[in-house]
Design a protein around this motif. Sequence first.
Motif, mmCIF file in Angstrom:
data_model
loop_
_atom_site.group_PDB
_atom_site.id
_atom_site.type_symbol
_atom_site.label_atom_id
_atom_site.label_comp_id
_atom_site.label_asym_id
_atom_site.label_seq_id
_atom_site.Cartn_x
_atom_site.Cartn_y
_atom_site.Cartn_z
ATOM 1 N N SER A 171 0.789 -1.224 0.000
ATOM 2 C CA SER A 171 0.000 0.000 0.000
ATOM 3 C C SER A 171 0.824 1.278 0.000
ATOM 4 O O SER A 171 1.627 1.512 -0.880
ATOM 5 N N THR A 196 -11.205 -0.957 12.269
ATOM 6 C CA THR A 196 -10.316 -0.529 11.182
ATOM 7 C C THR A 196 -10.001 -1.714 10.279
ATOM 8 O O THR A 196 -9.700 -2.797 10.763
ATOM 9 N N GLY A 197 -10.053 -1.509 8.990
ATOM 10 C CA GLY A 197 -9.754 -2.581 8.027
ATOM 11 C C GLY A 197 -10.912 -2.731 7.057
ATOM 12 O O GLY A 197 -12.053 -2.941 7.468
HETATM 13 C C1 G16 Z 1 -5.167 -0.584 5.355
HETATM 14 C C2 G16 Z 1 -6.577 -1.059 5.530
HETATM 15 C C3 G16 Z 1 -7.430 0.066 6.016
HETATM 16 C C4 G16 Z 1 -6.853 0.675 7.270
HETATM 17 C C5 G16 Z 1 -5.431 1.101 7.009
HETATM 18 C C6 G16 Z 1 -4.711 1.587 8.247
HETATM 19 O O1 G16 Z 1 -5.113 0.334 4.321
HETATM 20 O O2 G16 Z 1 -7.110 -1.559 4.343
HETATM 21 O O3 G16 Z 1 -8.698 -0.443 6.245
HETATM 22 O O4 G16 Z 1 -7.605 1.758 7.684
HETATM 23 O O5 G16 Z 1 -4.702 0.008 6.527
HETATM 24 O O6 G16 Z 1 -4.615 0.550 9.132
HETATM 25 P P1 G16 Z 1 -3.729 0.659 10.432
HETATM 26 O O7 G16 Z 1 -4.279 1.844 11.177
HETATM 27 O O8 G16 Z 1 -3.942 -0.650 11.118
HETATM 28 O O9 G16 Z 1 -2.302 0.907 10.005
HETATM 29 P P2 G16 Z 1 -4.023 0.206 3.186
HETATM 30 O O10 G16 Z 1 -4.280 1.375 2.289
HETATM 31 O O11 G16 Z 1 -2.706 0.244 3.895
HETATM 32 O O12 G16 Z 1 -4.277 -1.117 2.547
#
Ligand code: G16
Length: 542
Positions: free
Chosen positions: A112, A343-344
């Motif tokens: 990501s 979250t997720g």
């Molecule tokens: C991922 C998840 C999201 C989440 C984000 C941040 O995004 O798909 O749902 O909100 O991580 O997660 P954390 O706060 O646990 O770091 P991405 O864009 O990294 O795939």
Amino acid sequence: MIRTVATKPFDDQKPGTSGLRKKVPVFQQPHYVENFVQSIFDALDGFKGKTLVLGGDGRFYNREVIQTVLAIAAANGFGKVMVGQGGILSTPAASNVIRKYKAFGGIILSASHNPGGPHEDFGIKYNAENGGPAPEKITDAIFAKSKAIKEFRIADGVEVDIDKLGTVKVEGMSVEVIDPVKDYAELMESLFDFDALRALFKSGFRMAFDSMHAVTGPYGKEILENRLGAPKGTCRNYHPLPDFGGHHPDPNLVHAKKLYDDVMSAAGPDFGAASDGDGDRNMIVGKGMFVTPSDSLAVIAANAKLAPGYAKGISGVARSMPTSAAADRVAEKLGIGCYETPTGWKFFGNLLDAGKVTLCGEESFGTGSSHVREKDGLWAVLFWLAIVAARGESVKDIVTKHWAAYGRNYYSRYDYEEVESEKASALMKDLGAKLGSLPGTKVRGLTVEKADDFSYHDPVDGSVSEHQGIRVMFAGGSRVVFRLSGTGTSGATLRVYMERYEADPAKHGIDTQEALADLIAAADDIAGIHSHTGRPKPSVIT
Ligand code: G16
């Protein structure tokens, strides 16, 4: 030839918030990728002869892992793999291909918004047949398989030319190299009025779209410049690079600062947007107005009917728990369902599949809808353009009027990155231990009304997910949320989210940090952030 190779388990292949993310050298260990991919397949049933979708964000190690996945998929009996040309498929585009072609599932190679390169991050994620990230019951099963794995099956000498469109055979399995942009661009044309957007650009409206040298480059070029006629130069940093040009492909006020500054300058474009490594995040900036992701969800929900794909209205809205409650007020006014999930993005899948919600969003720069089962950066950008075109107003006017109608949720997130894991865990443990004693206490003039550790009861399948973040709610509706990130790859990242609701339009022009100053101080008093982590201030503020 197909071989069965003996292997030993790794103990660190637990998928996080969004798949398995580690440093590249971790993935480069012998058998590390093979073990994890075999564990994914071992956790699934009934895919013999079926189709797998495969692609990634083009980061370092993408091409090598594509070949390994092809070899393991062939040896495990998949009938076909559809792979994006050059190994490229943005996360929302992959979700769309899975759904459109009724594939069994897909593997997306991405970390990501995390940086890429030989010493940076890589990731592998499995998406199910609905096109969405595998739910926890599958990721738990993958982890269990990875801890017990004894062997993997692999086809020898697989070297598919992934740059050439067309179909080839690998040990009886078809590999179709597809155009990564075409299906996605068609989907966008089905949701938005491209004639109206063309007219907007024709009228002289100027935007800048920063792909941050990541996967949305080719998507932005095709849709914004080729199909919508935005002037050449609208798309910036549009060549996907294995190391994202040495930058952090995270569209926020820190990493997309240049774009922000350009839009804010008098001579700059009217509108700016950026997307992340794998194309699922978005940042929206209008002249004189940065739109927080929480507000973005609320404004899109309130204006959804302006886009043809949503003209009949939306069934409901979902947001992750730390996301501000701005969208809740819109849902209330529209009389539609509103859901608060952990979250997720994987937690939105059931709600979308059951038709309970049409729009979803997260504070972490993610917005999306039922058109796919991932958040979708470029889709959000097109939605904003559609709203601007239909209302004939600037982003700033649209947001200020929204606040006047619904009130403003002042919102900020503080990240403390790369904290020692033990220190971060100790902070959360201590905080958890005092939840019972917090209600009724006063901190910085604020009275704690309620404090809990968020747990989610999925209304569709009844599953329960506990320990999803600590919430401290104050009298008057303000709150602070604490949680540890599930996407970092070194140490722990503590995230602290602050929110205050203000109904009075006369008080909507205050600087966000000023409006939240007492909550920011209260967060430290309550959790002892400085004393636990040694950090006097956060590494990133968004
Ligand atoms: C991922 C998840 C999201 C989440 C984000 C941040 O995004 O798909 O749902 O909100 O991580 O997660 P954390 O706060 O646990 O770091 P991405 O864009 O990294 O795939």
